[in-house]
Scaffold this active site. Sequence first.
Site, short mmCIF file in Angstrom:
data_model
loop_
_atom_site.label_atom_id
_atom_site.label_comp_id
_atom_site.label_asym_id
_atom_site.label_seq_id
_atom_site.Cartn_x
_atom_site.Cartn_y
_atom_site.Cartn_z
N LYS A 78 37.14 28.28 38.98
CA LYS A 78 38.42 28.98 38.89
C LYS A 78 39.53 28.06 39.36
O LYS A 78 39.36 27.30 40.33
CB LYS A 78 38.38 30.25 39.76
N SER A 153 41.41 38.80 38.76
CA SER A 153 42.12 37.61 38.32
C SER A 153 41.19 36.52 37.79
O SER A 153 41.63 35.57 37.16
CB SER A 153 42.94 37.05 39.48
N SER A 177 38.59 40.76 42.25
CA SER A 177 38.86 39.78 41.19
C SER A 177 37.64 39.03 40.69
O SER A 177 37.74 38.28 39.72
CB SER A 177 39.91 38.77 41.67
#
Length: 490
Positions: A78, A153, A177
Amino acid sequence: MSKLYELSLSELHEKLVSKEITATDIVRATLDRIKETEDTIGAFITINEEKALAQAARLDESGISEDAVLAGIPIGIKDNIVTNGLRTTAASRMLENFEPIYDATVIENLYAAGMIPVGKLNMDEFAMGGTTETSYFKQTKNAWDTSKVPGGSSGGSAAAVAAGQIPVSLGSDTGGSIRQPASFNGIVGMKPTYGRISRYGLIAFASSLDQIGPLTRNVFDNALVLKALCGHDPKDSTSANLPVPDFTANIAEGVKGLKIGVPKEFMGEGIQPEVRQAVLNAIETYRSLGATVEEVSLPNATYGVEVYYIIASSEASSNLQRFDGIRYGYRSPEAKTLDDVYVMSRSEGFGPEVKRRIMLGTFSLSSGYYDAYFKKAGQVRTLIKEDFDRVFNEYDLLISPTSPTVAFDFGQDADDPVTAYMRDILTIPVNLAGIPGMSIPCGFAGGLPVGLQLMGKHFDEATMYQAAYAFEQATDFHKQKPAILGGTDE
């Protein structure tokens, strides 16, 4: 022969040890798969092709031993986890050209295990959002239906794994997330106990809530990767100085004798009927496997969203002060004075959702409102944690839906941030209490995956994996494939 992207981490490891394939073969196949599907999925911001192939070649030269179970395995990162010399943007214009000069502790741990980062994954800007639509760079699509959001996210992290671009990825979870995009994409996502994994090198959103975790296609793979990520880190004062268990050691022991609670507040109004039914079916599966499943109550969890958005936004307001156009990051080319540098750089460098949360947090911390908002939110957070502590005195695990709905259309909450925030109502309490939570596939609604959320006691991820693995072995939801992997959408 199965395509490499269809194999589990254990199967890939066996082929590497037997020299049936090389790490270079796997990395090349992974990069080819990304190129083949990236226009459809849009999961990657930056590809690490040259360095990944060089690392694979070094591993092939030195050989991969039988006990190095993750060596040679590609992984996606990420883009809010810093990587030395590899662009790290947090999906924001503010950090569009930022190249860190050090690795996050989790990246060092991955290298120590022999894993190979192949690229940085799209996300909501600074991890603020639940759909990956707030990214400055691109729109990531759901692996099951490209007209739907991938969640957020960590939307890029989930979609890339679900679409077979990579076998495993890292995400971060501040209020759901990792778990919510895992649910939307029909994969396994783990948010460990707060402090289990070092946050050093994770670009901070809300420091008392953020936690890094793995996303994989099955439970056993997830447990393997979590072990490699964990460990005490003196560079992170919130890192727990506890031994790291082998999460796979007792994973196959089943759930007979386990007591599982179902919070009634997590099964009520607002849960999509098909989602509720999938979870009720999962409850019956656990009962058939020998677990006791009973309704419990977490009365203060219903305040979780309000508490979260005060605490998280306040911490974000503080954490994002460092992005000021002075030291690094975006600086407005139009700025003429020092005040211009601060105001214009932040106005142009941050997107609308980040600005909204900075303003909300700054208000909550301001003189005259601190006691009414931030202090009160902290007190209610304690009550939420005490609810979990009370229930865990009697129960081994809790289960619920991961999200009230399955993946939805792009732009659905564009003009209604309050509705968007309420979508996290089932995942947020876990972060506020600091306990571990994970999502596993448990069914389908309208052809889209439904996630089952497991919640455990502090530092008891092993029991969660045991329960998740038992469910996975008794069902075949994890074997269903989206069309992009050759499956048929229901």
